[in-house]
Design an enzyme around this catalytic site. Structure first.
Site, short mmCIF file in Angstrom:
data_model
loop_
_atom_site.label_atom_id
_atom_site.label_comp_id
_atom_site.label_asym_id
_atom_site.label_seq_id
_atom_site.Cartn_x
_atom_site.Cartn_y
_atom_site.Cartn_z
CE1 TYR A 12 18.56 -5.96 -15.34
CE2 TYR A 12 16.89 -5.60 -17.02
CZ TYR A 12 17.36 -5.40 -15.74
OH TYR A 12 16.62 -4.66 -14.85
CB ILE A 13 15.50 -10.75 -18.91
CG1 ILE A 13 15.27 -9.25 -19.09
CG2 ILE A 13 14.22 -11.41 -18.40
CD1 ILE A 13 14.22 -8.91 -20.15
CB ILE A 49 21.59 -20.88 -31.18
CG1 ILE A 49 21.73 -19.39 -30.85
CG2 ILE A 49 21.72 -21.74 -29.92
CD1 ILE A 49 20.64 -18.86 -29.92
CB ALA A 70 19.66 -15.19 -27.73
CD1 TRP A 71 17.68 -7.74 -29.47
CD2 TRP A 71 16.57 -9.42 -30.47
NE1 TRP A 71 17.14 -7.25 -30.64
CE2 TRP A 71 16.45 -8.25 -31.26
CE3 TRP A 71 15.96 -10.60 -30.89
CZ2 TRP A 71 15.73 -8.25 -32.46
CZ3 TRP A 71 15.24 -10.59 -32.07
CH2 TRP A 71 15.13 -9.42 -32.84
CB THR A 109 10.08 -4.95 -26.81
OG1 THR A 109 10.10 -3.59 -26.34
CG2 THR A 109 10.21 -4.93 -28.32
CE1 TYR A 132 14.94 -5.18 -28.54
CE2 TYR A 132 13.58 -3.49 -27.52
CZ TYR A 132 14.14 -4.75 -27.49
OH TYR A 132 13.88 -5.59 -26.45
CE LYS A 136 13.45 -8.64 -28.94
NZ LYS A 136 13.62 -9.97 -28.35
#
Length: 280
Positions: A12-13, A49, A70-71, A109, A132, A136
């Site tokens: 998305y980003i 990766i 990547a996530w 985040t 999440y 992170k």
């Protein structure tokens, strides 16, 4: 011109970061499983990766900068994959650094912080309340420990709430867009009173690119507007901006227990970066 590797380049980003980098004249290696949304000007990198290969930095062409986007399941805050994948992220990034990478930017985040009222800055304590956020936050702490004695530029790009390209996301704006397209008259909603920090996907990409292509300012950097707006106000604006007919049904859903009445990012560092970029 520096070569920039973007992992999760079709996310998305990530897609917007790739395009923005290219528009600024950088050579971009886009790494992902699929490339249907990636700018055609980028070099497509199919190399896996997360195989734990110690020479992954060399296999990826020894980029000058790595922007790690990547996530999996970023919109599903309590997915088990956040914890399951954590070791793979750390292994990949630590192998990149041991292989010779000198500049690493990683997407973070606001959910690392957990419940918080007011502005979040780089010194705000973290107490995440979702898998999440926990994953992170753990990755950030591990990378800070890994790089504390090395001359490596580590930038933690702490994101907030994003608007734009809404059919590609799973945000409230995406859900409203889909409901409008389905012809629904009403959309069940919370009270909408909580205030958040919203930024457009294009603005976020510009901030990430500006941050990741300079090395003077590092550490935790809030990629944000710095301006709290109530969810109700921003959603009503979104509906008006898009000429939607759908109406919000307030109070159908309760506000999430871990959401603050008002939380936003301190934008001091990002404004300094953007100011320096504008002067070039």
């Amino acid at each position: 011109m520096k070569k920039v590797l973007v992992t999760g380049a079709n996310g998305y980003i990530g897609r917007h970061i790739v395009e923005t980098l290219l528009n600024h004249g950088y050579e971009v290696d886009a790494c992902d499983f699929r490339f249907d949304g990636v700018d055609e000007r980028a070099n497509k990198i199919y190399t896996p990766i997360f195989n734990g290969e110690e020479d992954i930095y060399e296999k990826l062409g020894k980029p000058d900068i790595c922007i790690h986007m990547a996530w999996r399941n970023g919109f599903v805050h309590n997915s088990q994959t956040h914890i399951e994948d954590l070791y793979n992220h750390y292994t990949f990034l630590s192998n990149m650094i041991s292989g010779g990478l000198k500049h690493l930017s990683v997407m973070g985040t606001m959910h690392e912080v957990g419940y918080w009222e007011g502005a979040i800055d780089e010194n705000s304590p973290t107490n995440p309340s979702s898998l999440y956020g926990i994953a992170k936050n753990s990755l950030r702490q591990a990378l800070e420990l890994l790089t504390k004695d090395d001359e490596i530029v580590l930038q933690w790009l702490r994101g907030y709430y994003i608007i734009g390209d809404d059919l590609k996301s799973n945000s409230i704006f995406s859900k409203i867009t889909k409901a409008e397209m389905e012809g629904k008259a009403n959309f069940p909603f919370t009270t909408g009173k909580n205030k958040y920090d919203f930024i457009s996907i294009e603005g976020l990409a510009e901030q990430i690119v500006a941050t990741s292509t300079q090395s003077e300012i590092k550490g935790i950097i809030n990629c944000c507007s710095g301006n709290p707006i109530s969810l109700a106000q921003r959603v009503e604006e979104f509906i008006k901006e898009n000429n939607f007919k759908i109406k919000l049904e307030y109070g159908v859903f309760p506000d999430r227990k871990y959401d603050s009445p008002a939380v936003w990012g301190d934008n001091t560092k990002i404004q300094s970066i953007l100011g320096a970029t504008a002067k070039k």
